[in-house]
Structures are given as structure tokens and as C-alpha cells.
Design a protein around this motif. Structure first.
Motif, PDB file in Angstrom:
ATOM      1  N   ALA A 407      -3.805   6.596   5.996  1.00 48.15           N
ATOM      2  CA  ALA A 407      -3.387   7.432   4.794  1.00 48.15           C
ATOM      3  C   ALA A 407      -3.701   7.231   3.399  1.00 48.15           C
ATOM      4  O   ALA A 407      -3.665   6.035   3.176  1.00 48.15           O
ATOM      5  CB  ALA A 407      -1.529   7.180   5.187  1.00 48.15           C
ATOM      6  N   PRO A 408      -4.420   7.905   2.757  1.00 49.26           N
ATOM      7  CA  PRO A 408      -4.999   7.838   1.501  1.00 49.26           C
ATOM      8  C   PRO A 408      -4.107   7.244   0.368  1.00 49.26           C
ATOM      9  O   PRO A 408      -4.459   6.514  -0.543  1.00 49.26           O
ATOM     10  CB  PRO A 408      -5.659   9.193   0.911  1.00 49.26           C
ATOM     11  N   GLN A 409      -2.771   7.697   0.599  1.00 53.65           N
ATOM     12  CA  GLN A 409      -1.644   7.409  -0.497  1.00 53.65           C
ATOM     13  C   GLN A 409      -1.361   6.078  -0.266  1.00 53.65           C
ATOM     14  O   GLN A 409      -0.698   5.379  -1.182  1.00 53.65           O
ATOM     15  CB  GLN A 409      -0.477   8.149  -0.424  1.00 53.65           C
ATOM     16  N   THR A 410      -1.335   5.263   0.910  1.00 52.64           N
ATOM     17  CA  THR A 410      -0.805   4.028   1.215  1.00 52.64           C
ATOM     18  C   THR A 410      -1.195   2.977   0.323  1.00 52.64           C
ATOM     19  O   THR A 410      -0.406   2.114  -0.333  1.00 52.64           O
ATOM     20  CB  THR A 410      -0.780   3.672   2.688  1.00 52.64           C
ATOM     21  N   LEU A 411      -2.474   2.762   0.195  1.00 52.25           N
ATOM     22  CA  LEU A 411      -3.019   1.739  -0.662  1.00 52.25           C
ATOM     23  C   LEU A 411      -2.563   2.010  -2.236  1.00 52.25           C
ATOM     24  O   LEU A 411      -2.374   0.991  -2.836  1.00 52.25           O
ATOM     25  CB  LEU A 411      -4.675   1.625  -0.642  1.00 52.25           C
ATOM     26  N   LEU A 415      -0.418  -0.848  -4.348  1.00 56.83           N
ATOM     27  CA  LEU A 415      -0.741  -1.594  -5.579  1.00 56.83           C
ATOM     28  C   LEU A 415       0.182  -1.200  -6.579  1.00 56.83           C
ATOM     29  O   LEU A 415       0.597  -1.876  -7.537  1.00 56.83           O
ATOM     30  CB  LEU A 415      -2.133  -1.066  -5.908  1.00 56.83           C
ATOM     31  N   ALA A 416       0.615   0.045  -6.446  1.00 56.06           N
ATOM     32  CA  ALA A 416       1.684   0.484  -7.439  1.00 56.06           C
ATOM     33  C   ALA A 416       2.973  -0.591  -7.530  1.00 56.06           C
ATOM     34  O   ALA A 416       3.633  -0.896  -8.202  1.00 56.06           O
ATOM     35  CB  ALA A 416       2.058   1.901  -7.350  1.00 56.06           C
ATOM     36  N   ILE A 417       3.366  -0.826  -6.156  1.00 53.16           N
ATOM     37  CA  ILE A 417       4.677  -1.514  -5.995  1.00 53.16           C
ATOM     38  C   ILE A 417       4.302  -2.839  -6.491  1.00 53.16           C
ATOM     39  O   ILE A 417       5.399  -3.371  -7.228  1.00 53.16           O
ATOM     40  CB  ILE A 417       4.853  -1.563  -4.589  1.00 53.16           C
ATOM     41  N   LEU A 418       3.211  -3.465  -6.325  1.00 52.40           N
ATOM     42  CA  LEU A 418       2.807  -4.948  -6.678  1.00 52.40           C
ATOM     43  C   LEU A 418       2.767  -4.889  -7.993  1.00 52.40           C
ATOM     44  O   LEU A 418       3.108  -6.009  -8.961  1.00 52.40           O
ATOM     45  CB  LEU A 418       1.599  -5.412  -5.987  1.00 52.40           C
ATOM     46  N   ALA A 436      -3.962  -2.418   9.361  1.00 52.67           N
ATOM     47  CA  ALA A 436      -3.315  -2.961   8.111  1.00 52.67           C
ATOM     48  C   ALA A 436      -4.007  -2.901   6.883  1.00 52.67           C
ATOM     49  O   ALA A 436      -5.194  -2.302   6.799  1.00 52.67           O
ATOM     50  CB  ALA A 436      -3.325  -4.691   8.614  1.00 52.67           C
ATOM     51  N   LEU A 437      -3.151  -2.984   5.797  1.00 54.69           N
ATOM     52  CA  LEU A 437      -3.919  -3.080   4.457  1.00 54.69           C
ATOM     53  C   LEU A 437      -3.538  -4.494   3.935  1.00 54.69           C
ATOM     54  O   LEU A 437      -2.215  -5.076   4.336  1.00 54.69           O
ATOM     55  CB  LEU A 437      -3.058  -2.139   3.649  1.00 54.69           C
ATOM     56  N   THR A 438      -4.435  -5.240   3.292  1.00 55.90           N
ATOM     57  CA  THR A 438      -4.241  -6.530   2.689  1.00 55.90           C
ATOM     58  C   THR A 438      -4.553  -6.592   1.320  1.00 55.90           C
ATOM     59  O   THR A 438      -5.371  -5.978   0.727  1.00 55.90           O
ATOM     60  CB  THR A 438      -5.223  -7.414   3.617  1.00 55.90           C
ATOM     61  N   VAL A 439      -3.541  -7.553   0.804  1.00 60.87           N
ATOM     62  CA  VAL A 439      -3.945  -7.891  -0.748  1.00 60.87           C
ATOM     63  C   VAL A 439      -4.157  -9.393  -0.825  1.00 60.87           C
ATOM     64  O   VAL A 439      -3.192 -10.051  -0.103  1.00 60.87           O
ATOM     65  CB  VAL A 439      -3.074  -7.206  -1.846  1.00 60.87           C
TER      66      VAL A 439
END
Length: 483
Positions: A407-411, A415-418, A436-439
Motif C-alpha cells: 500500500a503506497p500510503q503505509t510507509l 514516517l509521519a507517525i514517528l 513488513a515495513l521496517t525502520v
């Protein structure tokens, strides 16, 4: 065919062992149970072995006495005089063999991996004897079989790799006759058998791995992992008080969660089940009425299901001025990490193509000073001019859910949440598998990052279940502190 696995806290004393026996008796036959050592016993065995290696025979004897007491206390609660006497006799033979193994270590003045495996297997073997005797005393036909007669492995002591074809043959030979006769088979987890007949161990997460290996060998309808939490959680309850049980996840999601720090499953546990599509259910011995988490090939893929963090990592950066040196630099770094048995958790290459980033688990390898020097030396040996950077105390935070990475908006949301939480991001990685998305963030920010992402992405607990949440959260947190 059901294969159940019970962990160390589930079989920690006589009362819990009887509770496990009652759970087993509710499952349809044919059935097999895989058991760990009683909680704390494996550590006592390892301490005793290490003490014997350095002329600590008095300490070793003290520790083995504690082990004997634990086992005999459990045996004392077996209701049948006949079964209790038989179990005690079998335990005495195991403890005598343990004494012989420790004496051999003392004479050698060192603890080899081969002897370590032989010693550590004592805990699982003792528990299989005790559980089978407990079941028979309750009127349930049962037999114990040690996995060094069933789980075939190579000879890599301490972290052996299974031979699934040979294991299938041995399971048919050693277990099927008992299962066909209606007996519950109780088998040791964690251990296997090398080609020369020596006992091996499967390494971290070995008992869960034993259960899925056995499930695959027996074409099980389901493998059940009974533990001290009621399923896979949406986050660590010590970081997220309202973490909830995820009812269903896919094999891929389970492996990603395990890889990125969730403690319920080890990453390799799922692999034997995946090959045959065997469902794996995670359940709690202490809340046996709860449905737990069902792990299957496919699961609903509409949201982030869990957020987890892997801590105490290093972030390595390799800056290579010359483009033609990138391949050589990558080979040198990966080779050095492999030689030093340093696990690569995530890796990426910057858009400039000149910076490579590695997030690694270098626990026990001396931190940035040692690892940085090792990478520099490997690059120098390869004739590569590169600058090595290293940062300690890094955490990799993962938001896991089938399809969310696509989903293109998830990343951008992540990042906005963090950003709103004022948590700097050191590195991002969007998994190609879309699971998974990882940071990467500083270790000090990991708990806040998990909480912020969980609050934003994981859907609220359904209203019908909220009445149980305070009690469950308390129990989850308590079990994690104890276990």
C-alpha cells in the motif's frame, strides 16, 4: 493427528504437569506431545557442565543435586505407586548418566559441543519420562520416546540441522506403532541424533522446531504450541498495555514477526509446516479455553496486525567512493559477517549506489569497536578503499501485515507517525514480500516507536472482548517477567 508442544513454564512443577496431562487428554487420538525441560533446568545443566570444565566439581555437584530435587519433586506427585517407582528408576538412570558425562568433561578440562549436547538433553529426557508416567497414572495409555531415536540431524552439535527424509522414516518406525495402538507418544523436544548416533541439539527454539518437524513427519492435521501467552500478540505487553491476541496470521507473517523480535515463535519453527500446509496453533497452558492464534498459509490481509522491535543491534555504513568497487566491497563485508557468524537483519544500498547499510545482530562480538575494525580489515584485504561507520544500540521496528507494504500510503503514514512522536528514523526498508515495513531507530526510542505505531495501525480491541483485557494484560506481563 495432533502434535502438541509444551514449553518449560508449562511443565515447571507437578501441578502444571497435571494440567498439561489434562489438556492432552482433551485432544483427539492419534496424538503426540513434545516437551521441553522444566523451566530453569537447562540453565542448571549448562552451569554444571561449565563448572566441571574448570575444576568446579563441588559447584557441579551442588547444581546436579538441585536438578535431582526438581525431578523427584515432580515424580512424587504421580498418583500410581507403580508408575511413580518406574519413573524414579528411569530418572536415577538419567542422573547417573549425567554424572558420567560431567565426569568426562572434568577429565577433559573442557566442554565440547558434543558433550554439551549429551548433558543438556537430560532435562527433556527426564520430562518425557515424567509426563508419560503422569498420563498412565491418570489412566491414559502413553509411552515416552527420546528424539535422538527419531529426529535425524547432521553432526553440527549445538545447532544441528535436521534430515527431514530420514526423520520421516524413523517416525514411521519408532512412533507409528504406538500411535496406531492408541497410545499418546511423549517425545523430547530440542534434541536429535547425528549420523554416528550421538545426541545433538537443535539450538535456540529447538523444542518448537521439534514439534513442527514431527508434525511434518507424521502428516499431522495440526501442530499446537502451548506456551505461557495466549497466542501471537499485536505487541509486547510490556510496551503496549492493551496488546491483544491476533486470531489469525499467515506463515509469512509469522516468520516476519519471529525474525523481527516476537518471542512466541522462532523463525525456523514454521518451515516444516509450510512445506505441507500444516496449520500451527499458538495456545496458552494457563488459559486453555482461549482460541489462541492460528497460523496458516493464507490469512486476512487488510491491515497491520502487529508491531514488534528487535533491539541491541548495530547499524553499519560502508561508503565506497568508486562505483566499480561496490561489488567487491559487498562481497568483503558479507564474507566477514558470515565468517564471524554475525546475523544480517536488514541491508540496503542508497540511491547514490555508493553507501551500503547493514543492520546486524552482533551480540557478543565486541560492539562497534571490534566489528568496525573487522570490516575495515576485510575491505583492506579486498583492496577496497571504503569508509566504515558504525552505530550501537539500534532497534529495528517492524509493522507486520500481509500486503501492507504494497500500500503506497503505509510507509508515508509510518514516517509521519514517528515524526509526530519526535522519533528520528535512521533507516527504512520496505520488504519485497509486502509483509513488513521496517525502520531503524535509536534503542532508547524503540518502546515509544512500537507504542505509537500500534496505536495508529492496529485496530482497537472489539468491544465484546474489552471486559477481559485488564486481567489478560496483567497475566501476559506477569508471565513474561517470570518466563
Amino acid at each position: 493427528m495432533i502434535v502438541m508442544k509444551f514449553g518449560g513454564t508449562s511443565v515447571g512443577d507437578a501441578a502444571r504437569l497435571h494440567q498439561v496431562a489434562a489438556i492432552i487428554e482433551t485432544q483427539p487420538a492419534p496424538r503426540a506431545a513434545v516437551v521441553s525441560a522444566a523451566s530453569g533446568v537447562t540453565n542448571l545443566l549448562l552451569d554444571a557442565a561449565r563448572a566441571s570444565a574448570v575444576d568446579g566439581d563441588a559447584l557441579s555437584a551442588k547444581l546436579t543435586t538441585q536438578i535431582r530435587v526438581r525431578h523427584h519433586d515432580i515424580a512424587a506427585a504421580i498418583a500410581s505407586d507403580h508408575e511413580r517407582a518406574a519413573a524414579v528408576a528411569a530418572l536415577d538412570q538419567l542422573h547417573a548418566a549425567l554424572d558420567d558425562a560431567l565426569a568426562a568433561v572434568s577429565r577433559a578440562g573442557e566442554l565440547s559441543q558434543r558433550n554439551s549436547d549429551r548433558i543438556l538433553a537430560t532435562g527433556e529426557k527426564a520430562m518425557s519420562v515424567l509426563l508419560a508416567a503422569t498420563l498412565r497414572a491418570r489412566g491414559t495409555a502413553a509411552v515416552h520416546i527420546w528424539a535422538d531415536r527419531v529426529i535425524a540431524t547432521d553432526d553440527r552439535h549445538g545447532n544441528a540441522r535436521p534430515d527431514r527424509t530420514r526423520t520421516r522414516e524413523l517416525a514411521a518406525l519408532e512412533m507409528k506403532p504406538h500411535l496406531d495402538a492408541g497410545s499418546t507418544v511423549v517425545m523430547t523436544g530440542f534434541i536429535g541424533c547425528a549420523p554416528d548416533g550421538a545426541t545433538t541439539t537443535l539450538g535456540r527454539g529447538g523444542s518448537d522446531y521439534s514439534a513442527t518437524l514431527l508434525g511434518a513427519a507424521l502428516d499431522a492435521d495440526e501442530v499446537q504450541i502451548w506456551t505461557d501467552v495466549p497466542g501471537v500478540l499485536s505487541a509486547d505487553p510490556r510496551q503496549v498495555p492493551d496488546a491483544r491476541v491476533v486470531p489469525g496470521i499467515s506463515y509469512d507473517e509469522a516468520q516476519e514477526l519471529a525474525h523481527f523480535g516476537a518471542k512466541v515463535l522462532h523463525p525456523r519453527t514454521i518451515r516444516p509446516a509450510v512445506s505441507l500446509g500444516i496449520p500451527v496453533r499458538i495456545l496458552s497452558t494457563f488459559l486453555p479455553g482461549e482460541p489462541g492464534t492460528l497460523v496458516t498459509r493464507e490469512a486476512p490481509a487488510d491491515s497491520v496486525k502487529a508491531v514488534t522491535a528487535l533491539t541491541n543491534l548495530l547499524l553499519l555504513t560502508i561508503d565506497v567512493p568508486e562505483l566499480e568497487d561496490l561489488a567487491s566491497a559487498s562481497a568483503a563485508v558479507f564474507g566477514a559477517l558470515h565468517d564471524d557468524r554475525i546475523e544480517v537483519i536488514a541491508a540496503s544500498q542508497a540511491s547514490s549506489r555508493r553507501r551500503m547499510i547493514y543492520v546486524v545482530d552482533a551480540t557478543g562480538h565486541g560492539g562497534c569497536t571490534r566489528v568496525g575494525q573487522r570490516m575495515s580489515a576485510a575491505l583492506d584485504a579486498a583492496g577496497v578503499d571504503a569508509e566504515v561507520g558504525c552505530r550501537e544500540d539500534v532497534a529495528l521496528v517492524a509493522a507486520v501485515g500481509e500486503g501492507v507494504a504494497a500500500a503506497p500510503q503505509t510507509l508515508s503514514q509510518l514516517l509521519a507517525i514517528l515524526g509526530r512522536a519526535e522519533i528520528p528514523v535512521l533507516f527504512t526498508n520496505q520488504q519485497h514480500s509486502n509483509v513488513a515495513l521496517t525502520v531503524a531507530v535509536a534503542g532508547k526510542d524503540a518502546a515509544r516507536a512500537v507504542l505509537a505505531l500500534h496505536d495508529a495501525f492496529v485496530r482497537p480491541q472489539p468491544a465484546s472482548s474489552r471486559g477481559r483485557r485488564p486481567r489478560r494484560s496483567h497475566m501476559l506481563a506477569e508471565s513474561l517477567r517470570v518466563g
